[in-house]
Design a protein around this motif. Structure first.
Motif, PDB file in Angstrom:
ATOM      1  N   PHE A   1       0.830  -1.199   0.000  1.00  0.00           N
ATOM      2  CA  PHE A   1       0.000   0.000   0.000  1.00  0.00           C
ATOM      3  C   PHE A   1       0.871   1.258   0.000  1.00  0.00           C
ATOM      4  N   PHE A   2       0.258   2.369  -0.437  1.00  0.00           N
ATOM      5  CA  PHE A   2       0.970   3.645  -0.501  1.00  0.00           C
ATOM      6  C   PHE A   2       0.124   4.746   0.130  1.00  0.00           C
ATOM      7  N   ASP A   3       0.815   5.728   0.713  1.00  0.00           N
ATOM      8  CA  ASP A   3       0.137   6.858   1.350  1.00  0.00           C
ATOM      9  C   ASP A   3      -0.240   7.944   0.355  1.00  0.00           C
ATOM     10  N   LEU A   4       0.481   8.014  -0.759  1.00  0.00           N
ATOM     11  CA  LEU A   4       0.237   9.070  -1.744  1.00  0.00           C
ATOM     12  C   LEU A   4       0.546   8.512  -3.127  1.00  0.00           C
ATOM     13  N   ILE A   5      -0.446   8.553  -4.012  1.00  0.00           N
ATOM     14  CA  ILE A   5      -0.285   8.020  -5.369  1.00  0.00           C
ATOM     15  C   ILE A   5      -0.509   9.138  -6.377  1.00  0.00           C
ATOM     16  N   LEU A   6       0.384   9.229  -7.352  1.00  0.00           N
ATOM     17  CA  LEU A   6       0.298  10.218  -8.427  1.00  0.00           C
ATOM     18  C   LEU A   6       0.061   9.480  -9.728  1.00  0.00           C
ATOM     19  N   CYS A   7      -0.980   9.862 -10.456  1.00  0.00           N
ATOM     20  CA  CYS A   7      -1.334   9.180 -11.698  1.00  0.00           C
ATOM     21  C   CYS A   7      -1.571  10.218 -12.793  1.00  0.00           C
ATOM     22  N   ASP A   8      -0.624  10.352 -13.693  1.00  0.00           N
ATOM     23  CA  ASP A   8      -0.709  11.323 -14.791  1.00  0.00           C
ATOM     24  C   ASP A   8      -0.500  10.583 -16.110  1.00  0.00           C
ATOM     25  N   PRO A   9      -1.516   9.838 -16.575  1.00  0.00           N
ATOM     26  CA  PRO A   9      -1.341   8.993 -17.753  1.00  0.00           C
ATOM     27  C   PRO A   9      -1.361   9.788 -19.052  1.00  0.00           C
ATOM     28  N   PRO A  10      -0.787   9.231 -20.108  1.00  0.00           N
ATOM     29  CA  PRO A  10      -0.920   9.856 -21.425  1.00  0.00           C
ATOM     30  C   PRO A  10      -2.335   9.658 -21.948  1.00  0.00           C
ATOM     31  N   SER A  11      -2.734  10.472 -22.885  1.00  0.00           N
ATOM     32  CA  SER A  11      -4.041  10.277 -23.500  1.00  0.00           C
ATOM     33  C   SER A  11      -4.052   9.033 -24.379  1.00  0.00           C
ATOM     34  N   PHE A  12      -2.877   8.748 -24.962  1.00  0.00           N
ATOM     35  CA  PHE A  12      -2.749   7.618 -25.888  1.00  0.00           C
ATOM     36  C   PHE A  12      -1.321   7.111 -25.824  1.00  0.00           C
ATOM     37  N   GLY A  13      -1.151   5.820 -25.879  1.00  0.00           N
ATOM     38  CA  GLY A  13       0.194   5.265 -25.886  1.00  0.00           C
ATOM     39  C   GLY A  13       0.164   3.785 -26.195  1.00  0.00           C
ATOM     40  N   ARG A  14       1.332   3.218 -26.432  1.00  0.00           N
ATOM     41  CA  ARG A  14       1.440   1.791 -26.693  1.00  0.00           C
ATOM     42  C   ARG A  14       2.111   1.108 -25.510  1.00  0.00           C
ATOM     43  N   ARG A  15       1.561  -0.026 -25.132  1.00  0.00           N
ATOM     44  CA  ARG A  15       2.178  -0.839 -24.085  1.00  0.00           C
ATOM     45  C   ARG A  15       2.327  -2.256 -24.630  1.00  0.00           C
ATOM     46  N   GLY A  16       3.522  -2.544 -25.145  1.00  0.00           N
ATOM     47  CA  GLY A  16       3.752  -3.807 -25.827  1.00  0.00           C
ATOM     48  C   GLY A  16       2.941  -3.855 -27.107  1.00  0.00           C
ATOM     49  N   LYS A  17       2.166  -4.901 -27.263  1.00  0.00           N
ATOM     50  CA  LYS A  17       1.313  -5.037 -28.438  1.00  0.00           C
ATOM     51  C   LYS A  17      -0.036  -4.354 -28.244  1.00  0.00           C
ATOM     52  N   GLU A  18      -0.298  -3.872 -27.032  1.00  0.00           N
ATOM     53  CA  GLU A  18      -1.581  -3.244 -26.733  1.00  0.00           C
ATOM     54  C   GLU A  18      -1.496  -1.729 -26.863  1.00  0.00           C
ATOM     55  N   ILE A  19      -2.661  -1.114 -27.011  1.00  0.00           N
ATOM     56  CA  ILE A  19      -2.760   0.344 -27.092  1.00  0.00           C
ATOM     57  C   ILE A  19      -3.458   0.864 -25.849  1.00  0.00           C
ATOM     58  N   PHE A  20      -2.854   1.865 -25.216  1.00  0.00           N
ATOM     59  CA  PHE A  20      -3.484   2.510 -24.072  1.00  0.00           C
ATOM     60  C   PHE A  20      -4.280   3.710 -24.550  1.00  0.00           C
ATOM     61  N   GLN A  21      -5.551   3.750 -24.190  1.00  0.00           N
ATOM     62  CA  GLN A  21      -6.406   4.891 -24.491  1.00  0.00           C
ATOM     63  C   GLN A  21      -7.075   5.323 -23.194  1.00  0.00           C
ATOM     64  N   ILE A  22      -6.882   6.566 -22.815  1.00  0.00           N
ATOM     65  CA  ILE A  22      -7.302   7.009 -21.497  1.00  0.00           C
ATOM     66  C   ILE A  22      -8.796   6.824 -21.276  1.00  0.00           C
ATOM     67  N   GLU A  23      -9.603   7.051 -22.303  1.00  0.00           N
ATOM     68  CA  GLU A  23     -11.052   6.938 -22.118  1.00  0.00           C
ATOM     69  C   GLU A  23     -11.489   5.483 -21.918  1.00  0.00           C
ATOM     70  N   LYS A  24     -10.642   4.522 -22.308  1.00  0.00           N
ATOM     71  CA  LYS A  24     -10.988   3.110 -22.156  1.00  0.00           C
ATOM     72  C   LYS A  24     -10.284   2.462 -20.964  1.00  0.00           C
ATOM     73  N   ASN A  25      -9.087   2.921 -20.645  1.00  0.00           N
ATOM     74  CA  ASN A  25      -8.245   2.206 -19.688  1.00  0.00           C
ATOM     75  C   ASN A  25      -8.073   2.874 -18.333  1.00  0.00           C
ATOM     76  N   LEU A  26      -8.450   4.149 -18.213  1.00  0.00           N
ATOM     77  CA  LEU A  26      -8.157   4.857 -16.965  1.00  0.00           C
ATOM     78  C   LEU A  26      -8.936   4.285 -15.776  1.00  0.00           C
ATOM     79  N   LYS A  27     -10.200   3.953 -15.970  1.00  0.00           N
ATOM     80  CA  LYS A  27     -11.016   3.484 -14.845  1.00  0.00           C
ATOM     81  C   LYS A  27     -10.405   2.255 -14.187  1.00  0.00           C
ATOM     82  N   SER A  28      -9.918   1.340 -14.997  1.00  0.00           N
ATOM     83  CA  SER A  28      -9.308   0.131 -14.449  1.00  0.00           C
ATOM     84  C   SER A  28      -8.092   0.468 -13.596  1.00  0.00           C
ATOM     85  N   ILE A  29      -7.265   1.377 -14.082  1.00  0.00           N
ATOM     86  CA  ILE A  29      -6.066   1.779 -13.339  1.00  0.00           C
ATOM     87  C   ILE A  29      -6.450   2.466 -12.034  1.00  0.00           C
ATOM     88  N   LEU A  30      -7.438   3.350 -12.083  1.00  0.00           N
ATOM     89  CA  LEU A  30      -7.847   4.064 -10.874  1.00  0.00           C
ATOM     90  C   LEU A  30      -8.478   3.118  -9.857  1.00  0.00           C
TER      91      LEU A  30
END
Length: 213
Positions: A108-137
């Motif tokens: 666990f952490f006392d303070l978390i900072l999350c500033d994701p890109p709007s779009f990016g590639r992670r391996g063979k997958e594509i990160f899209q903030i409107e699709k992936n942010l909720k899961s991360i949060l």
């Protein structure tokens, strides 16, 4: 140099020479609120938030970014300020994979900072903030200590601040949302980055998880 902390800029790094300047006020907020806390910096880039936390007395600082080159740049910034990395960790890893690992290990952490890109590639997958942010949060909330803070920010042009908050609320279980969080901080970028009467490009909010009673 920003508020007494030095950052190494590079003139061959395109539009991101080493630091997101519009996050200056958030770095100032972090500096005032990180002492003796365990800090997790997601999508760390060159570890600007991490350096501020370590410089300002955080007991532990963890930086996560897919790019080992950016993390190495972050270590350069630590060295530039003669800040020890003894209590810091740097993971060149997918953020969601890292968060799942923390949940599995009960870290666990006392303070978390999350500033994701709007779009990016992670391996063979594509990160899209409107699709992936909720899961991360959702994972962020699950590893946030009672009494902890979660700062979330984005420059995604299609979202307003209310859109960002709605995504954050949707990611948290209803019971926890009603009983455990509020939005106490409204730090804004300086007017040297944003014009009056214009929609702000940088949107962010800080969520406080209330301590156990």
């Amino acid at each position: 140099t920003e508020n007494g902390i030095k950052f190494h800029f590079k003139d061959n790094a395109g539009l991101s020479p080493g630091l997101f300047l519009d996050q200056r006020n958030n770095r100032s907020w972090l500096r005032q609120n990180c002492k003796d806390k365990s800090v997790l910096n997601l999508f760390a880039y060159t570890c600007g938030f991490s350096l501020v936390a370590a410089f300002s007395g955080a007991k532990e600082v963890v930086s996560v970014d897919l790019s080992s080159n950016f993390l190495s740049w972050g270590k350069e910034n630590f060295g530039l300020n003669k800040v020890s990395i003894e209590n810091s960790e740097f993971f060149a890893q997918d953020v969601e994979v890292f968060l799942k690992g923390c949940l599995k290990r009960n870290r666990f952490f006392d303070l978390i900072l999350c500033d994701p890109p709007s779009f990016g590639r992670r391996g063979k997958e594509i990160f899209q903030i409107e699709k992936n942010l909720k899961s991360i949060l959702k994972y962020c909330w699950q590893i946030l200590s009672p009494g902890g803070y979660l700062l979330v920010s984005t420059n995604y042009e299609k979202w307003s601040l209310e859109d960002l908050k709605r995504n954050l609320k949707d990611a948290i279980e209803k019971e926890a949302l009603e009983e455990s969080i509020f939005f106490p901080v409204n730090v804004m970028p300086g007017w040297d980055f944003e014009l009056p009467n214009k929609d702000r490009l940088l949107k962010f909010t800080v969520v406080h998880r209330r301590p156990l009673r």
